[in-house]
Design an enzyme around this catalytic site. Structure first.
Site, mmCIF file in Angstrom:
data_model
loop_
_atom_site.group_PDB
_atom_site.id
_atom_site.type_symbol
_atom_site.label_atom_id
_atom_site.label_comp_id
_atom_site.label_asym_id
_atom_site.label_seq_id
_atom_site.Cartn_x
_atom_site.Cartn_y
_atom_site.Cartn_z
ATOM 1 N N LYS A 1 0.854 -1.199 0.000
ATOM 2 C CA LYS A 1 0.000 0.000 0.000
ATOM 3 C C LYS A 1 0.886 1.245 0.000
ATOM 4 C CE LYS A 1 -0.368 -0.023 5.063
ATOM 5 N NZ LYS A 1 -1.194 -0.440 6.206
ATOM 6 N N TYR B 1 13.561 31.340 2.045
ATOM 7 C CA TYR B 1 12.333 32.018 2.471
ATOM 8 C C TYR B 1 12.448 32.483 3.912
ATOM 9 C CZ TYR B 1 9.835 30.436 -1.693
ATOM 10 O OH TYR B 1 9.418 30.222 -2.984
HETATM 11 C C1 PLP Z 1 -0.478 -1.308 6.995
HETATM 12 C C2 PLP Z 1 -0.984 -2.602 7.532
HETATM 13 C C3 PLP Z 1 -0.118 -3.679 7.734
HETATM 14 C C4 PLP Z 1 1.391 -3.553 7.588
HETATM 15 O O1 PLP Z 1 1.912 -3.022 8.777
HETATM 16 P P1 PLP Z 1 3.498 -2.932 9.050
HETATM 17 O O2 PLP Z 1 3.567 -2.564 10.473
HETATM 18 O O3 PLP Z 1 4.035 -1.896 8.139
HETATM 19 O O4 PLP Z 1 4.073 -4.282 8.759
HETATM 20 C C5 PLP Z 1 -0.656 -4.886 8.118
HETATM 21 N N1 PLP Z 1 -1.988 -5.033 8.316
HETATM 22 C C6 PLP Z 1 -2.843 -4.009 8.169
HETATM 23 C C7 PLP Z 1 -4.286 -4.247 8.422
HETATM 24 C C8 PLP Z 1 -2.373 -2.762 7.787
HETATM 25 O O5 PLP Z 1 -3.233 -1.749 7.657
#
Ligand code: PLP
Length: 341
Positions: A5, A232
């Site tokens: 993601k 800036y």
């Molecule tokens: C983002 C997410 C993960 C991954 O988490 P990490 O701590 O980055 O390994 C796993 N399960 C769900 C439901 C998530 O939203």
């Protein structure tokens, strides 16, 4: 089940998913339907589980791209059911974190989800809320979460519903609770070679090495006279004669503006240079007075190694009170992702 993601935590979702596919990975997690569609349009096969909410207007995309949707709760199961066609799903069980998922103590509602004829139930999962510490109360809470999840699955078995795949763990769970590995582990941050903080990464017995380097170029070098200012708000004032390098990266690329005015560091020619003035949208100023010979076109390392020194996403995160996950996932789409194998 690698979590790709947020553009694979900034690394490039298609690039990472393709590479993992070559290693034989056949299941991925994303957060949204558009992330799933992007992977399919780029030829990624196998299971793609959407961990988050999809609006009913987009349910047809789930079928068109063979995406697996998370069932958020029993009300959402009804919305999926009303769509009128079969949809592949994993059922989220809320065992105590109280984010997505049907509450584990609402067994009849969970049972109702499993009886929806249009839901093709391929799995069920839960997510831990504080699996990253070893305080006894946190441990007890996490174990209670796991037990609540397992109790739901056992009750479903009693009523004749077998859940094909089960998963509980993310990166910290894989480290702290490997006994709950089950069928999949949803590995996110650890996949990218670190944990959320440098301290955790150092303590973790799983050998982790950051996957990503973040580099930019020196656009030009500017000589400042004593008393002149730069950037800036004229925030940086040269106390003596100073040489400032202008870097071709800014907050639009995900370099946090909070690194302004001496907080952040970069590596040029194996030496550390301080960020001076305010990080701009597309440029950043660094003081290279102490580094001889810096030229236009030189490489500047924001994350990665140069001359035996290393800057990590974790150390950057530490400086501005956040976690590596945030630094990585905010890396901008303007940055070119290059795979070096
Ligand atoms: C983002 C997410 C993960 C991954 O988490 P990490 O701590 O980055 O390994 C796993 N399960 C769900 C439901 C998530 O939203």
């Amino acid at each position: 089940m690698p979590v790709v993601k947020a553009d694979a935590y900034g690394h490039g979702a298609v690039l990472i998913a393709r590479e993992l596919s070559r290693y034989g990975v056949k299941a991925f997690c994303v957060a949204s339907v558009s992330e799933g569609v992007e992977l399919r349009r780029n030829g990624i096969r196998g299971l793609i589980l959407i961990l988050g909410y999809t609006h009913p207007e987009q349910f047809s995309l789930l079928r068109r791209y063979r995406l697996t949707q998370t069932v958020l709760d029993s009300a959402y199961a009804k919305e999926l059911q009303v769509f009128g066609k079969k949809i592949a799903v994993h059922v989220a069980i809320d065992s105590g974190m109280h984010r997505l998922g049907e509450r584990s103590d609402h067994f009849e509602d969970i049972y109702a989800i499993f009886r929806c004829p249009n839901l093709v139930i391929q799995g069920a999962f839960t997510h831990f809320g504080n699996d990253d510490t070893d305080s006894p109360s946190d441990k007890a809470f996490t174990l209670a979460q796991a037990q609540a999840f397992q109790a739901v699955l056992a009750q479903l078995e009693e009523r004749g519903y077998h859940c094909p795949k089960r998963h509980l763990l993310a990166s910290y769970g894989l480290w702290n609770y490997p006994e709950f590995a089950a069928d999949y582990v949803r590995v996110g941050i650890a996949l990218y070679g670190m944990l959320s903080t440098g301290a955790d990464t150092d303590r973790c017995p799983i050998p982790l090495r950051p996957v990503l380097s973040l580099k930019t170029r020196v656009a030009m070098v500017k000589e400042l006279r004593a008393g002149e200012s730069a950037g800036y708000g004229l925030d940086f004032v040269a106390d003596t004669e100073r040489r400032i390098a202008v870097l071709t990266i800014g907050y639009a690329d995900g370099l946090p503006r909070a690194l302004s005015n001496g907080v952040g560091r970069v590596l040029i020619r194996g030496c550390e240079a301080r960020i001076v003035g305010r990080v701009c949208m597309d440029q950043t100023l660094v003081d290279v007075t102490e580094i001889p010979g810096v030229l236009s076109g030189d490489t500047a390392v924001l994350i990665g190694s140069s001359g035996g020194r290393e800057l990590t996403a974790c150390s950057m995160a530490d400086q501005i009170n956040t976690i590596s996950n945030e630094i990585l996932s905010r890396l901008g789409k303007r940055l070119e992702r290059i795979l070096i194998s």
